[in-house]
Structure formats: C-alpha cells, structure tokens
Design an enzyme around this catalytic site. Sequence first.
Site, PDB file in Angstrom:
ATOM      1  N   CYS A  37     -10.092  -5.516   0.843  1.00  0.00           N
ATOM      2  CA  CYS A  37     -11.175  -4.659   1.079  1.00  0.00           C
ATOM      3  C   CYS A  37     -12.176  -4.810  -0.116  1.00  0.00           C
ATOM      4  O   CYS A  37     -11.822  -5.675  -1.146  1.00  0.00           O
ATOM      5  CB  CYS A  37     -10.940  -3.038   1.036  1.00  0.00           C
ATOM      6  SG  CYS A  37     -10.333  -2.457  -0.497  1.00  0.00           S
TER       7      CYS A  37
ATOM      8  N   CYS B 134      -4.442   0.757  -2.336  1.00  0.00           N
ATOM      9  CA  CYS B 134      -4.126  -0.542  -1.519  1.00  0.00           C
ATOM     10  C   CYS B 134      -2.959  -1.328  -2.090  1.00  0.00           C
ATOM     11  O   CYS B 134      -2.716  -0.911  -3.225  1.00  0.00           O
ATOM     12  CB  CYS B 134      -5.584  -1.413  -1.623  1.00  0.00           C
ATOM     13  SG  CYS B 134      -6.791  -0.539  -0.517  1.00  0.00           S
TER      14      CYS B 134
ATOM     15  N   GLU C 141      -2.994  -4.079  -3.080  1.00  0.00           N
ATOM     16  CA  GLU C 141      -3.459  -4.849  -4.398  1.00  0.00           C
ATOM     17  C   GLU C 141      -3.570  -4.172  -5.493  1.00  0.00           C
ATOM     18  O   GLU C 141      -3.211  -4.457  -6.818  1.00  0.00           O
ATOM     19  CB  GLU C 141      -5.274  -5.373  -4.123  1.00  0.00           C
ATOM     20  CG  GLU C 141      -5.322  -6.477  -2.912  1.00  0.00           C
ATOM     21  CD  GLU C 141      -5.410  -5.534  -1.579  1.00  0.00           C
ATOM     22  OE1 GLU C 141      -5.170  -4.510  -1.314  1.00  0.00           O
ATOM     23  OE2 GLU C 141      -5.977  -6.569  -0.700  1.00  0.00           O
TER      24      GLU C 141
ATOM     25  N   ASN D 197       0.746  -1.219  -0.011  1.00  0.00           N
ATOM     26  CA  ASN D 197      -0.042   0.083   0.106  1.00  0.00           C
ATOM     27  C   ASN D 197       0.934   1.128   0.014  1.00  0.00           C
ATOM     28  O   ASN D 197       1.939   1.303   0.668  1.00  0.00           O
ATOM     29  CB  ASN D 197      -0.920  -0.175   1.282  1.00  0.00           C
ATOM     30  CG  ASN D 197      -0.415  -0.163   2.539  1.00  0.00           C
ATOM     31  OD1 ASN D 197       0.647  -0.924   2.744  1.00  0.00           O
ATOM     32  ND2 ASN D 197      -1.006   0.490   3.650  1.00  0.00           N
ATOM     33  N   VAL D 198       0.493   2.365  -0.720  1.00  0.00           N
ATOM     34  CA  VAL D 198       1.013   3.498  -0.808  1.00  0.00           C
ATOM     35  C   VAL D 198      -0.045   4.662  -0.525  1.00  0.00           C
ATOM     36  O   VAL D 198      -0.842   5.027  -1.341  1.00  0.00           O
ATOM     37  CB  VAL D 198       1.621   3.562  -2.336  1.00  0.00           C
ATOM     38  CG1 VAL D 198       2.341   5.070  -2.324  1.00  0.00           C
ATOM     39  CG2 VAL D 198       2.694   2.578  -2.544  1.00  0.00           C
ATOM     40  N   GLU D 199       0.387   5.122   0.680  1.00  0.00           N
ATOM     41  CA  GLU D 199      -0.751   6.185   1.148  1.00  0.00           C
ATOM     42  C   GLU D 199      -0.109   7.765   0.573  1.00  0.00           C
ATOM     43  O   GLU D 199       0.758   7.949  -0.046  1.00  0.00           O
ATOM     44  CB  GLU D 199      -0.655   6.213   2.714  1.00  0.00           C
ATOM     45  CG  GLU D 199      -1.412   4.851   2.930  1.00  0.00           C
ATOM     46  CD  GLU D 199      -1.381   4.615   4.450  1.00  0.00           C
ATOM     47  OE1 GLU D 199      -1.156   5.778   5.381  1.00  0.00           O
ATOM     48  OE2 GLU D 199      -2.026   3.850   5.098  1.00  0.00           O
TER      49      GLU D 199
ATOM     50  N   CYS E 248     -11.106  -3.933  -3.479  1.00  0.00           N
ATOM     51  CA  CYS E 248      -9.805  -4.800  -4.068  1.00  0.00           C
ATOM     52  C   CYS E 248     -10.391  -6.291  -4.501  1.00  0.00           C
ATOM     53  O   CYS E 248      -9.894  -6.818  -5.359  1.00  0.00           O
ATOM     54  CB  CYS E 248      -8.843  -4.820  -3.022  1.00  0.00           C
ATOM     55  SG  CYS E 248      -7.947  -3.300  -2.910  1.00  0.00           S
TER      56      CYS E 248
HETATM   57  N1  THU Z   1      -5.312  -1.714   2.516  1.00  0.00           N
HETATM   58  C1  THU Z   1      -4.684  -2.245   1.664  1.00  0.00           C
HETATM   59  O1  THU Z   1      -3.649  -1.987   1.271  1.00  0.00           O
HETATM   60  N2  THU Z   1      -5.202  -3.550   1.183  1.00  0.00           N
HETATM   61  C2  THU Z   1      -6.781  -3.775   1.553  1.00  0.00           C
HETATM   62  O2  THU Z   1      -7.267  -4.611   1.161  1.00  0.00           O
HETATM   63  C3  THU Z   1      -7.276  -3.356   2.894  1.00  0.00           C
HETATM   64  C4  THU Z   1      -6.594  -2.060   3.211  1.00  0.00           C
HETATM   65  C5  THU Z   1      -4.548  -0.498   3.187  1.00  0.00           C
HETATM   66  C6  THU Z   1      -5.202   0.953   2.788  1.00  0.00           C
HETATM   67  C7  THU Z   1      -4.601   1.796   3.771  1.00  0.00           C
HETATM   68  O3  THU Z   1      -3.307   2.371   3.333  1.00  0.00           O
HETATM   69  C8  THU Z   1      -4.313   0.787   5.066  1.00  0.00           C
HETATM   70  O4  THU Z   1      -4.521  -0.396   4.481  1.00  0.00           O
HETATM   71  C9  THU Z   1      -5.323   1.125   6.143  1.00  0.00           C
HETATM   72  O5  THU Z   1      -6.676   0.908   5.667  1.00  0.00           O
END
Ligand code: THU
Length: 142
Positions: free
Chosen positions: A90, A57, A59, A46-48, A93
Amino acid sequence: MTTKEQWAQLQVAAEEIMTKAYAPYSRFKVGVAGLMDDDRIVVGCNVENAAYGVGLCAECGMISSIHATGGGKLVAITCVDQHGSSLMPCGRCRQLLWENGKPTTQITTPEGIKTLSEILPQAFGPEDLAARAEDQLQMDQS
Ligand code: THU
C-alpha cells in the site's frame, strides 16, 4: 544483483510468514520477505485488531524486525497474498520501504521486478528534511 535462488528464497519466506498472519477481519493474509544488504532475510505478516484502523500491515512487522535484528538496507523484497501471488505494498508501506531501502532496491510486482523508485516516484525522504533544516532553524529563531 539478486540471484534467481535468492528470489526463490524470498518467495518461500514470504509464503511461509503469510500463513502466520492474523487477519480475522479482512480474511486477507499478507506475507512479506526482504533480503538485506548483509544477506539476511527478514519477514513480516499483517496483524489486525478489533479496532480496525490500528491494524498493522505485513511490511510494518518486517521493518520492525529489520531494526530489531541489526538494521541495514533492503536489497530485494517480495510481498504476497494468501495465494502466494505478488502483491503491491500500500502507499504507506511504500514510504516505509523507501526509508529502509535504496532507490534501486528491487521488488516483485504483478508486472515483473521493479525498483522502489519506480513504484514510489519522486519520493519524500530524509534528505528533504535535511535540505530544509536551515529554514527550520530560521523559523525557530524568528
Ligand atoms: N495489507 C498489508 O499487510 N500490506 C499491504 O501493503 C496491503 C494491505 C493488509 C492490511 C490488512 O490487514 C489487509 O491487508 C487487508 O487490507
């Protein structure tokens, strides 16, 4: 049939890529690894972003990598949290995984290995668009 060794490889790859996650806002690192139908392994983390809503996410990164490295379909998937424990993708995804996998694609879950059709029942997919293409055509002509 995904072998024990392949599942172990996916776990290692997912944990490794999880350490590369950029998650300064949630502090929730995610890593995902997928086994493709040509036996290659693709990964994502994941890259915020400071604009919270546009964060990616793990994925999303993996799906992009699938297309960047030759395409194909996912056969098996492992998604992990910062402790290496199995994490459920999620809803959004699951939809992305669906289009890049098969109903029988396997995924690790806290309740054991499941298929994509089990974690996304009655999924919407490309065939739903195709099945209604005729309606679309009629609307365009009217
Ligand atoms: N996140 C994912 O990378 N994949 C998922 O399927 C669930 C959530 C990440 C998004 C965010 O950066 C962090 O988890 C908290 O929600």
